[in-house]
Design a protein around this motif. Structure first.
Motif, PDB file in Angstrom:
ATOM      1  N   THR A   1      -1.165   4.870  -0.597  1.00 55.55           N
ATOM      2  CA  THR A   1      -0.605   3.679  -1.247  1.00 55.55           C
ATOM      3  C   THR A   1      -1.267   2.463  -0.592  1.00 55.55           C
ATOM      4  OG1 THR A   1       1.203   3.431   0.316  1.00 55.55           O
ATOM      5  CG2 THR A   1       1.614   4.841  -1.574  1.00 55.55           C
TER       6      THR A   1
ATOM      7  N   THR B   1       0.000  -0.106   0.917  1.00 56.42           N
ATOM      8  CA  THR B   1       0.510  -0.457   2.246  1.00 56.42           C
ATOM      9  C   THR B   1      -0.007   0.530   3.309  1.00 56.42           C
ATOM     10  OG1 THR B   1       2.505   0.685   1.529  1.00 56.42           O
ATOM     11  CG2 THR B   1       2.614  -1.682   1.614  1.00 56.42           C
ATOM     12  N   MET B   2      -0.093   1.803   2.950  1.00 57.56           N
ATOM     13  CA  MET B   2      -0.609   2.797   3.898  1.00 57.56           C
ATOM     14  C   MET B   2      -2.059   2.471   4.252  1.00 57.56           C
ATOM     15  SD  MET B   2       0.847   6.349   2.355  1.00 57.56           S
ATOM     16  CE  MET B   2       2.508   6.918   2.652  1.00 57.56           C
TER      17      MET B   2
ATOM     18  N   ALA C   1       2.075  -5.876  10.707  1.00 62.57           N
ATOM     19  CA  ALA C   1       2.549  -6.573   9.506  1.00 62.57           C
ATOM     20  C   ALA C   1       1.917  -7.955   9.383  1.00 62.57           C
ATOM     21  CB  ALA C   1       4.067  -6.679   9.555  1.00 62.57           C
TER      22      ALA C   1
ATOM     23  N   GLU D   1      -0.601  -9.336   6.455  1.00 63.10           N
ATOM     24  CA  GLU D   1      -0.239 -10.519   5.676  1.00 63.10           C
ATOM     25  C   GLU D   1      -1.386 -11.550   5.704  1.00 63.10           C
ATOM     26  OE1 GLU D   1       3.685 -11.831   6.613  1.00 63.10           O
ATOM     27  OE2 GLU D   1       3.448 -13.675   5.456  1.00 63.10           O
TER      28      GLU D   1
ATOM     29  N   ARG E   1       3.449  -8.716   1.947  1.00 68.08           N
ATOM     30  CA  ARG E   1       4.384  -9.057   3.035  1.00 68.08           C
ATOM     31  C   ARG E   1       5.255  -7.815   3.232  1.00 68.08           C
ATOM     32  NH1 ARG E   1       8.015 -13.086   2.141  1.00 68.08           N
ATOM     33  NH2 ARG E   1       7.940 -13.883   4.272  1.00 68.08           N
ATOM     34  N   MET E   2       4.954  -7.097   4.284  1.00 71.28           N
ATOM     35  CA  MET E   2       5.553  -5.768   4.445  1.00 71.28           C
ATOM     36  C   MET E   2       6.957  -5.847   5.052  1.00 71.28           C
ATOM     37  SD  MET E   2       3.650  -2.558   6.139  1.00 71.28           S
ATOM     38  CE  MET E   2       2.184  -2.886   5.234  1.00 71.28           C
ATOM     39  N   GLY E   3       7.889  -5.171   4.411  1.00 65.48           N
ATOM     40  CA  GLY E   3       9.256  -5.126   4.933  1.00 65.48           C
ATOM     41  C   GLY E   3       9.348  -4.158   6.104  1.00 65.48           C
TER      42      GLY E   3
ATOM     43  N   THR F   1       9.682  -0.357   5.168  1.00 62.54           N
ATOM     44  CA  THR F   1       8.405   0.209   4.724  1.00 62.54           C
ATOM     45  C   THR F   1       7.485   0.452   5.916  1.00 62.54           C
ATOM     46  OG1 THR F   1       8.542  -0.774   2.528  1.00 62.54           O
ATOM     47  CG2 THR F   1       6.336  -0.343   3.374  1.00 62.54           C
ATOM     48  N   LEU F   2       7.393  -0.551   6.784  1.00 66.93           N
ATOM     49  CA  LEU F   2       6.516  -0.457   7.947  1.00 66.93           C
ATOM     50  C   LEU F   2       6.930   0.694   8.866  1.00 66.93           C
ATOM     51  CD1 LEU F   2       4.239  -1.768   9.631  1.00 66.93           C
ATOM     52  CD2 LEU F   2       5.961  -3.246  10.654  1.00 66.93           C
ATOM     53  N   TYR F   3       8.217   0.744   9.163  1.00 66.06           N
ATOM     54  CA  TYR F   3       8.710   1.768  10.098  1.00 66.06           C
ATOM     55  C   TYR F   3       8.529   3.172   9.530  1.00 66.06           C
ATOM     56  CZ  TYR F   3      11.683   4.107  13.458  1.00 66.06           C
ATOM     57  OH  TYR F   3      12.149   4.941  14.436  1.00 66.06           O
ATOM     58  N   THR F   4       8.803   3.296   8.232  1.00 61.77           N
ATOM     59  CA  THR F   4       8.696   4.621   7.596  1.00 61.77           C
ATOM     60  C   THR F   4       7.249   5.112   7.619  1.00 61.77           C
ATOM     61  OG1 THR F   4      10.538   4.060   6.158  1.00 61.77           O
ATOM     62  CG2 THR F   4       9.181   5.909   5.475  1.00 61.77           C
ATOM     63  N   ILE F   5       6.333   4.194   7.300  1.00 58.63           N
ATOM     64  CA  ILE F   5       4.915   4.604   7.274  1.00 58.63           C
ATOM     65  C   ILE F   5       4.419   4.929   8.688  1.00 58.63           C
ATOM     66  CG2 ILE F   5       2.561   3.883   6.711  1.00 58.63           C
ATOM     67  CD1 ILE F   5       3.708   2.304   4.384  1.00 58.63           C
TER      68      ILE F   5
ATOM     69  N   GLU G   1      12.495  -8.363   2.164  1.00 58.54           N
ATOM     70  CA  GLU G   1      13.153  -7.135   1.702  1.00 58.54           C
ATOM     71  C   GLU G   1      12.838  -5.980   2.662  1.00 58.54           C
ATOM     72  OE1 GLU G   1      15.725  -5.290  -0.184  1.00 58.54           O
ATOM     73  OE2 GLU G   1      15.299  -7.282  -0.982  1.00 58.54           O
ATOM     74  N   LEU G   2      13.831  -5.105   2.878  1.00 60.87           N
ATOM     75  CA  LEU G   2      13.659  -4.008   3.842  1.00 60.87           C
ATOM     76  C   LEU G   2      12.534  -3.062   3.406  1.00 60.87           C
ATOM     77  CD1 LEU G   2      15.206  -3.381   6.423  1.00 60.87           C
ATOM     78  CD2 LEU G   2      16.666  -1.850   5.126  1.00 60.87           C
TER      79      LEU G   2
ATOM     80  N   THR H   1       9.592  -3.097   0.972  1.00 61.59           N
ATOM     81  CA  THR H   1       8.755  -3.831   0.023  1.00 61.59           C
ATOM     82  C   THR H   1       7.948  -2.861  -0.832  1.00 61.59           C
ATOM     83  OG1 THR H   1       7.233  -4.041   1.868  1.00 61.59           O
ATOM     84  CG2 THR H   1       8.539  -5.985   1.307  1.00 61.59           C
TER      85      THR H   1
ATOM     86  N   THR I   1       7.747   4.131  -0.202  1.00 59.00           N
ATOM     87  CA  THR I   1       8.009   4.549   1.180  1.00 59.00           C
ATOM     88  C   THR I   1       9.464   4.963   1.375  1.00 59.00           C
ATOM     89  OG1 THR I   1       8.287   2.238   1.746  1.00 59.00           O
ATOM     90  CG2 THR I   1       6.174   3.234   2.276  1.00 59.00           C
TER      91      THR I   1
END
Lengths: 103, 391
Positions: free
Chosen positions: A10, A12-13, A31, A35, A43-45, A48-52, B101-102, B104, B108
């Motif tokens: 994706t 973001t990945m 992040a 940006e 603009r990464m939430g 999303t960041l933590y999960t990836i 937003e948590l 985005t 994910t």
């Protein structure tokens, strides 16, 4: 042995792997760098960041370099770099295909 | 943020798949000045404060509480951990409207949800199949021996209906949950975001209705015998003082007793009368009577058995008559004949090797008599019909 790569990343990945090409970074730095690189488009939430980051660490694409208090710094692994370069190559190919189609 | 410490508890009326409704419901409570603090089972605990616009977001819980690294990262982006609901979801809140937003990238959110949703889909489907198999099993068991209506009224129409309704509610509820979990899985996979501001009134009403129905059914099932008493009651025949709507051995004993004949000696053992009531057959009687022989034999004499039903309608009585003939199979080569006893009276008599069966049905009453004595039941058919008037 690296896990078989299962398809396109994706956006973001892809940008997270790209951000880590320049050297180890912590979550917020990743992040911010993304940006800045995308001129505010991505603009990464934090979810999303933590999960990836968790998924990449589990897949051994990145690893923890340093833990200072609650701050964790991640660096990209050889496997992560390979995946990133494969994706760059794939995207380049896509772009070339699109250009050829237009001509 | 300064908040008063008054506590309010509210029922949390949502299923786990309904992320949009849960988020919206919590946000609306915050606008009313109720701020989530935690949960005890289905109860959400709120503190009362100044109404405020707050965003709530859910994400699947890996442990009882999120790890410190996550809490720290989220806090830096303006998201604070509030509570964990039922070990399923962490709930975060942001009171800063500029906090990003948590998630985005909704793709994910599908990653941590994937395993949980797969497991939920499996277990809801497994549950639905399990209860469906139970329901089918009940019907197969009822029809297996060929007299389902007799089985049904013996078990109790209301109890059976409650069990069937309970099972159907359970099955439909699980199938519905499976559909919702599958839909959520697909929607996350496609990258559709979890919307805010969802209208959840319908979901809340559905949850209350389903919950109330399940509770009522469970309570009814548990306490039905206490409240409505559809239980079999019985006593020894000599202790019974009322009128029976059928004959017993003593009614057709011949005087003097014939050699080799059966007679009812009034003994307490084996002369047992039971009765019960059901919606479809308000009066049900069964009499088991042991008889002795003249002279008394070492093998214990003979046997007399009566089943009498007063049904709610003649159609039910007619069906019961048919099933009683199935229930008491006559041996091969028995002589069976239809008796002419009058208009609207159905009578069947059969005899073989000393065993006799007499089935009688008129309007809403039906009776089956089995007797292995040497007094012929056939001429007694009209007396049996007269005896019906006694009750």
């Amino acid at each position: 042995m690296r896990k078989e790569f299962r398809g396109p990343l994706t956006e973001t990945m892809f940008y997270i792997l790209m951000a880590l090409q320049s050297g180890p970074l912590c979550g917020i730095e990743i992040a911010e760098r993304i940006e800045k690189r995308t001129r505010g488009r991505i603009r990464m939430g934090p979810g999303t960041l933590y999960t990836i980051l968790s998924k990449f660490a589990e897949d051994k694409w990145i690893r923890e370099i340093q833990v200072t208090g609650r701050k964790r710094t991640y660096g990209i692994t050889q496997l992560g770099t390979t995946v990133y370069l494969e994706e760059v190559q794939r995207l380049r190919q896509c772009l070339e295909d699109a250009q050829e189609e237009q001509e | 943020m300064k908040r008063a410490k008054r506590i309010v508890w509210k029922v949390f009326p949502f299923e786990m798949y309904d992320l949009e409704s849960i988020q919206s419901w919590l946000e609306d409570r915050a606008k009313e000045g109720l701020f989530l603090q935690g949960f005890i089972l289905r109860w959400a605990k709120f503190t009362v404060g100044t109404p405020q616009t707050i965003r709530y977001r859910l994400e699947p819980a890996a442990e009882a509480e999120p790890d410190k690294e996550k809490l720290d990262l989220y806090a830096q982006y303006g998201w604070d951990y509030v509570a964990t609901w039922s070990n399923e979801y962490y709930i975060f809140m942001a009171d800063d409207e500029n906090a990003r937003e948590l998630y985005t990238d909704p793709h994910t959110l599908a990653i941590p949800m994937r395993k949980r949703l797969r497991s939920r889909c499996f277990w809801t489907l497994f549950g639905a199949v399990f209860w469906l198999a139970n329901l089918v099993g009940l019907f197969v068991a009822a029809f297996w021996n060929g007299y389902p209506l007799l089985n049904w009224i013996q078990a109790g129409t209301i109890q059976c209906a409650i069990v069937v309704i309970l099972l159907l509610i359970e099955i439909f509820s699980l199938v519905g949950q499976f559909a919702h979990y599958s839909k959520l899985k697909t929607s996350l996979k496609k990258g559709k975001p979890i919307r805010s501001g969802a209208v959840y009134g319908k979901q809340v009403r559905r949850w209350y209705l389903s919950f109330a129905a399940t509770m009522i059914l469970i309570i009814s099932l548990l306490f039905y015998p206490v409240f409505l008493g559809n239980q079999e009651t019985g006593m020894q025949l000599p202790e019974y003082e009322g009128n029976l709507p059928f004959l017993q051995i003593s009614d057709f004993e011949e005087e003097p007793l014939q050699i080799g004949g059966f007679f009812y000696d009034g003994c307490d053992q084996g002369n047992y009368l039971v009765w019960q009531s059901d919606v479809l057959a308000p009066k049900q009687w069964k009499l088991t009577q042991l008889a002795d022989t003249v002279p008394p034999r070492a093998d214990g004499g003979g046997f007399y058995w009566v089943e009498y039903y007063q049904a709610k309608s003649s159609a039910i009585a007619s069906r019961l008559g048919y099933e009683l003939l199935v229930k008491y199979p006559r041996s091969e080569g028995c002589k069976e004949e239809i008796l002419s006893l009058g208009e609207d009276i159905y009578g069947v008599y059969s005899q073989t090797e000393g065993k006799q069966y007499l089935l009688l049905q008129k309007d809403t009453q039906v009776e089956m008599i089995y007797y292995n004595g040497n007094v012929s039941l056939k001429p007694l058919a009209s007396e049996y019909l007269q005896a019906w008037e006694r009750s």
